[in-house]
Every structure is written in C-alpha cells, then in structure tokens.
Write a protein that holds these residues in place. Structure first.
Motif, PDB file in Angstrom:
ATOM      1  N   ASP A 216      22.480  13.613  13.541  1.00  0.00           N
ATOM      2  CA  ASP A 216      23.451  12.530  13.504  1.00  0.00           C
ATOM      3  C   ASP A 216      22.934  11.289  12.808  1.00  0.00           C
ATOM      4  N   ALA A 217      21.659  11.326  12.310  1.00  0.00           N
ATOM      5  CA  ALA A 217      21.090  10.172  11.621  1.00  0.00           C
ATOM      6  C   ALA A 217      21.171  10.319  10.112  1.00  0.00           C
ATOM      7  N   ILE A 218      21.764  11.416   9.641  1.00  0.00           N
ATOM      8  CA  ILE A 218      21.855  11.657   8.202  1.00  0.00           C
ATOM      9  C   ILE A 218      22.782  10.616   7.558  1.00  0.00           C
ATOM     10  N   MET A 219      22.297   9.995   6.502  1.00  0.00           N
ATOM     11  CA  MET A 219      23.095   8.994   5.802  1.00  0.00           C
ATOM     12  C   MET A 219      23.649   9.600   4.512  1.00  0.00           C
ATOM     13  N   VAL A 220      24.783   9.080   4.089  1.00  0.00           N
ATOM     14  CA  VAL A 220      25.364   9.545   2.832  1.00  0.00           C
ATOM     15  C   VAL A 220      24.459   9.172   1.676  1.00  0.00           C
ATOM     16  N   GLN A 221      23.847   7.994   1.753  1.00  0.00           N
ATOM     17  CA  GLN A 221      22.941   7.558   0.703  1.00  0.00           C
ATOM     18  C   GLN A 221      21.616   8.294   0.825  1.00  0.00           C
ATOM     19  N   SER A 222      21.001   8.673  -0.312  1.00  0.00           N
ATOM     20  CA  SER A 222      19.719   9.377  -0.283  1.00  0.00           C
ATOM     21  C   SER A 222      18.633   8.481   0.287  1.00  0.00           C
ATOM     22  N   THR A 223      17.716   9.071   1.046  1.00  0.00           N
ATOM     23  CA  THR A 223      16.622   8.330   1.656  1.00  0.00           C
ATOM     24  C   THR A 223      15.774   7.673   0.575  1.00  0.00           C
ATOM     25  N   PRO A 224      15.589   6.342   0.612  1.00  0.00           N
ATOM     26  CA  PRO A 224      14.791   5.669  -0.430  1.00  0.00           C
ATOM     27  C   PRO A 224      13.309   5.955  -0.246  1.00  0.00           C
ATOM     28  N   ILE A 225      12.632   6.252  -1.333  1.00  0.00           N
ATOM     29  CA  ILE A 225      11.202   6.535  -1.325  1.00  0.00           C
ATOM     30  C   ILE A 225      10.517   5.693  -2.388  1.00  0.00           C
ATOM     31  N   GLN A 226       9.475   4.954  -1.997  1.00  0.00           N
ATOM     32  CA  GLN A 226       8.675   4.183  -2.942  1.00  0.00           C
ATOM     33  C   GLN A 226       7.367   4.936  -3.186  1.00  0.00           C
ATOM     34  N   VAL A 227       7.137   5.373  -4.417  1.00  0.00           N
ATOM     35  CA  VAL A 227       5.987   6.222  -4.735  1.00  0.00           C
ATOM     36  C   VAL A 227       4.683   5.432  -4.747  1.00  0.00           C
ATOM     37  N   GLY A 228       4.670   4.250  -5.381  1.00  0.00           N
ATOM     38  CA  GLY A 228       3.446   3.461  -5.457  1.00  0.00           C
ATOM     39  C   GLY A 228       2.365   4.145  -6.276  1.00  0.00           C
ATOM     40  N   LEU A 229       1.094   3.883  -5.928  1.00  0.00           N
ATOM     41  CA  LEU A 229      -0.045   4.451  -6.634  1.00  0.00           C
ATOM     42  C   LEU A 229      -0.915   5.252  -5.672  1.00  0.00           C
ATOM     43  N   ALA A 230      -1.590   6.265  -6.203  1.00  0.00           N
ATOM     44  CA  ALA A 230      -2.538   7.052  -5.428  1.00  0.00           C
ATOM     45  C   ALA A 230      -3.950   6.640  -5.823  1.00  0.00           C
ATOM     46  N   GLU A 231      -4.896   6.823  -4.928  1.00  0.00           N
ATOM     47  CA  GLU A 231      -6.268   6.383  -5.172  1.00  0.00           C
ATOM     48  C   GLU A 231      -7.232   7.551  -5.039  1.00  0.00           C
TER      49      GLU A 231
END
Length: 249
Positions: A216-231
C-alpha cells in the motif's frame, strides 16, 4: 657497527568506514639498513561515477505447515525473479542470498505457554543492476511483483583497477614526500626504500541499508534515486632508511 633504528609511524586522514581495506597483501622483501628507519602507512582513495547498483529483494510467506509455506514462497519468489529478468537483468546477476524456514509461536500470558501458529519462509536474492539510471523504477517493479522486503541500493565500480592505480601513485608520492620531510627533521639528506606492502580495498558491495516496503506504499511516481560517486582505494606501507649524501648509500 651497532645498528640503530628509529621508528616513526604516521597516521593518514580518517578513512570512510565503508572503505576499510581488506586482506590483499603482497610478499615483503626486507633490505638490511644501517641508518635510522621510518615506517609510513598511507591510505589514498579515488572517487568515480559508479556503473553498478546492487539491491536486495525478498519475499516472506506464512502457512500452517512447512511444506505449504515453502510452496507459497516458491510461487511468490518465482514471480519476483521473472520480473527481475523482464527488466533486462542477466541471470548471472541474480543470486539467492538466503532461504529461512522458522516455526512461529505466540506467547499466552494466561497459560504462560507458547502457542504454535505455523511456519514462516523468507527468501532473498541479490541483484546487480547495470543500468543504474533505472534503479528507482526497478525497485518499484520488484514491489509490484510481490517483493515485501527491499534493501539497498549500494553503488560500486565494476572495474576499478584504473582508479586503484591512480590511488597507488598518489599514495607513493605522498609517502615519499613525508619520508623526506622526516629525514630532514633529523638531519639526513634523503631516504631509500627498504620494503613496500599493500592492502587493497575489498570490491564487495557496501553494507546495504534496510528498506521495508508494503504494497500500500507504492507510489505512482518512480522512487527517486541519487547515484552520487563511488570510492575505491589502497593502503600502502613503506619502510624507508634515512641516508646522508656522504654515507655512500
């Protein structure tokens, strides 16, 4: 001649906890030294854009019998795995990480006894997403397919050898500069390398942050993801001997 030894250990800047180096040590070859010795440990890291996202997806089912709980879980998990493959994920990038079967009990306070309620099965897979721009959409799709437990994402660099080579170069340059500075403090002209050892950061995924999701927590809008940088990085230990220009070393 009496051999003298002066041990100086220099600490580097505090490293990120997720980047603690793992075991990957090269064989050491010791060279005899007649002058004072400096031991330096230097950690260097390089950041770059990640190209892999790792997520975990799980399904939990309950039933009166163990057989039924396993059967229901197999049906639900098959649906989730099929959805993962439909997203374009290669089968080699899908790995089962754990299946748990447990009896479930409730505690009756009046009788002070455990009351058997049935069995619970949990099944989880780890998924590598190489199209990281679609990570949010992939998480939404997994929940829609029946996943009741998500974790991640964690971002990493698939081939980080070039980044590690750059980190090695920087670590060696910094170690040389620091060793010569120590030598100058004690009245010596230069240093020479006696031994080198290296510890390379592990390439496994970073610990995943748990993220529970209900249907019931599913949103119509896609879940936002911030990739950033890997180290990624390396830790190098170098032993130097302090030398003077008139010592013949």
């Amino acid at each position: 001649m009496i051999r003298h030894s002066l041990a100086l250990i220099a600490a580097t800047a505090v490293a990120t906890p997720a980047l603690i180096p793992s075991v990957a040590h090269a064989q050491q070859v010791e060279i005899e030294a007649s002058g004072p010795v400096i031991d330096l440990s230097v950690y260097e890291s390089v950041t770059a854009e990640p190209d892999v996202a790792t997520v975990g997806a799980g399904v939990t089912t309950r039933a009166p019998t163990a057989v039924e709980a396993m059967r229901l879980n197999a049906v639900e998990m098959t649906r989730v795995i099929d959805r993962i493959k439909a997203l374009g994920v290669d089968e080699k990038d899908i790995q089962t990480t754990g299946i748990n079967l447990n009896a479930q009990y409730d505690y009756d306070r009046q009788t002070q006894q455990q009351i058997f309620r049935g069995y619970q099965v949990s099944n989880r897979v780890s998924v590598k997403l190489r199209d990281i721009e679609r990570t949010g959409a992939a998480l939404d799709a997994l929940v829609e397919a029946g996943a009741t437990d998500l974790s991640g994402p964690s971002f990493s660099i698939e081939d980080d050898e070039a980044a590690k080579d750059l980190a090695r170069q920087r670590a060696v340059e910094r170690a040389h500069e620091r060793a010569r500075a120590y030598a100058a403090m004690f009245g010596y002209d230069d240093v020479r390398v006696l031994s080198v050892s290296e510890a390379v950061q592990g390439r496994g995924p970073m610990p995943e942050m748990a993220m529970r999701a209900a249907a019931d927590a599913i949103m119509v809008q896609s879940t936002p993801i911030q990739v950033g940088l890997a180290e990624t990085g390396v830790s190098i230990s170098i032993k130097y001997e302090m030398v003077s220009s008139n010592s013949g070393n």
